[in-house]
Design an enzyme around this catalytic site. Structure first.
Site, PDB file in Angstrom:
ATOM      1  N   PHE A  53     -69.190 -65.601   2.190  1.00  0.00           N
ATOM      2  CA  PHE A  53     -67.943 -66.355   2.034  1.00  0.00           C
ATOM      3  C   PHE A  53     -67.502 -66.319   0.576  1.00  0.00           C
ATOM      4  CE2 PHE A  53     -65.036 -69.909   1.819  1.00  0.00           C
ATOM      5  CZ  PHE A  53     -64.306 -69.714   2.978  1.00  0.00           C
ATOM      6  N   ASP A  67     -61.404 -60.552   8.492  1.00  0.00           N
ATOM      7  CA  ASP A  67     -62.740 -61.076   8.773  1.00  0.00           C
ATOM      8  C   ASP A  67     -63.085 -60.768  10.230  1.00  0.00           C
ATOM      9  OD1 ASP A  67     -65.050 -62.650   8.058  1.00  0.00           O
ATOM     10  OD2 ASP A  67     -64.134 -64.392   9.000  1.00  0.00           O
ATOM     11  N   ARG A 110     -57.997 -71.199  -4.795  1.00  0.00           N
ATOM     12  CA  ARG A 110     -57.063 -70.071  -4.672  1.00  0.00           C
ATOM     13  C   ARG A 110     -56.619 -69.559  -6.035  1.00  0.00           C
ATOM     14  NH1 ARG A 110     -55.529 -69.958   0.769  1.00  0.00           N
ATOM     15  NH2 ARG A 110     -55.174 -71.958   1.755  1.00  0.00           N
TER      16      ARG A 110
HETATM   17  P1  IMP Z   1     -59.888 -63.561  10.746  1.00  0.00           P
HETATM   18  O1  IMP Z   1     -58.847 -63.970  11.738  1.00  0.00           O
HETATM   19  O2  IMP Z   1     -61.257 -63.994  11.162  1.00  0.00           O
HETATM   20  O3  IMP Z   1     -59.846 -62.107  10.374  1.00  0.00           O
HETATM   21  O4  IMP Z   1     -59.686 -64.495   9.497  1.00  0.00           O
HETATM   22  C1  IMP Z   1     -58.874 -64.288   8.473  1.00  0.00           C
HETATM   23  C2  IMP Z   1     -58.712 -65.588   7.713  1.00  0.00           C
HETATM   24  O5  IMP Z   1     -59.947 -66.333   7.622  1.00  0.00           O
HETATM   25  C3  IMP Z   1     -58.351 -65.276   6.293  1.00  0.00           C
HETATM   26  O6  IMP Z   1     -56.954 -65.120   6.157  1.00  0.00           O
HETATM   27  C4  IMP Z   1     -58.920 -66.453   5.553  1.00  0.00           C
HETATM   28  O7  IMP Z   1     -58.008 -67.523   5.526  1.00  0.00           O
HETATM   29  C5  IMP Z   1     -60.139 -66.861   6.328  1.00  0.00           C
HETATM   30  N1  IMP Z   1     -61.384 -66.284   5.730  1.00  0.00           N
HETATM   31  C6  IMP Z   1     -62.229 -65.413   6.305  1.00  0.00           C
HETATM   32  N2  IMP Z   1     -63.257 -65.103   5.486  1.00  0.00           N
HETATM   33  C7  IMP Z   1     -63.033 -65.800   4.342  1.00  0.00           C
HETATM   34  C8  IMP Z   1     -63.743 -65.890   3.080  1.00  0.00           C
HETATM   35  O8  IMP Z   1     -64.784 -65.273   2.825  1.00  0.00           O
HETATM   36  N3  IMP Z   1     -63.198 -66.726   2.161  1.00  0.00           N
HETATM   37  C9  IMP Z   1     -62.051 -67.439   2.363  1.00  0.00           C
HETATM   38  N4  IMP Z   1     -61.362 -67.362   3.515  1.00  0.00           N
HETATM   39  C10 IMP Z   1     -61.842 -66.561   4.501  1.00  0.00           C
HETATM   40 MG    MG Z   2     -57.945 -69.621   4.412  1.00  0.00          MG
END
Ligand code: IMP
Ligand code: MG
Length: 183
Positions: A151, A102, A164
């Site tokens: 999301f 993300d 999940r």
């Molecule tokens: P990052 O550090 O922002 O890349 O976030 C990664 C983590 O954010 C993932 O492992 C998820 O736990 C959570 N996350 C980000 N986007 C989503 C989504 O659309 N649905 C569910 N979890 C998300």
């Molecule tokens: Mg999560």
């Protein structure tokens, strides 16, 4: 639970095809190289278990937890716990496997930490990639699907710890967010 889903974005069949394809790429990349798949808990558990069963070359399995605080729909501060012992990191070729890339903060911080602890190489394989949301410069080496800035839940991905266990990936109805103070 299914009533909370607005739209199914990836069906079980589509997920299977995407994982077949990315598993081939990973297999080809690691042929002749012993490596360790590091599943990022909890979200990647389903993807990691489906992925490794399609990789017919020797590998080891380890886990790391990286939880962002709160139940919200954006990633906050990170708390890290490594399940592999130090000896399982030093000198190893690691493949971080995560549910979604993300902002990129989780994987870039994990990569930096594992590199600091002596990993020979740290690559990553993500189930979903949301490039529109990137906040730090980080690209996955392998990814099964690219998704829009939305999301999503299911196939390991949660909202406030739930969903999940859905076998598909879908977006949530607005009502499903209601009542969650943090989100
Ligand atoms: P990052 O550090 O922002 O890349 O976030 C990664 C983590 O954010 C993932 O492992 C998820 O736990 C959570 N996350 C980000 N986007 C989503 C989504 O659309 N649905 C569910 N979890 C998300
Ligand atoms: Mg999560």
């Amino acid at each position: 639970m299914h009533d909370d889903i607005e739209e199914i974005l990836l069906t079980e069949q589509q997920i299977t095809a995407g994982i077949d394809a990315v598993a081939k790429q990973v297999t080809d990349a690691y042929r002749g190289v012993e490596f360790t798949v590091v599943s990022v808990l909890k979200g990647s558990c389903i993807f990691a278990s489906d992925l490794i069963r399609r990789i017919p070359v020797p590998l080891e399995l380890a886990f790391v937890s990286a939880s962002s605080y709160g139940d919200g729909t954006t990633s906050g501060d990170l708390e890290m716990n490594f399940f592999p012992a130090e000896g399982e990191i030093r000198g190893k070729h690691l493949l971080l496997v995560d549910d979604i890339l993300d902002t990129g903060k989780t994987l870039s911080r994990l990569k930096a930490e594992l590199t600091k602890r002596g990993a020979a190489q740290v690559k990553s394989c993500v189930f979903l990639d949301k490039p529109a949301r990137r906040a730090v410069e980080y690209n996955a080496d392998f990814r099964a699907f690219e998704v829009d800035d939305l999301f999503v839940v299911g196939y390991g991905l949660d909202f406030a710890g739930r969903y999940r266990n859905l076998p598909f990936v879908g977006s949530l109805k607005k009502e499903a967010y209601a009542g969650v103070v943090d989100g």
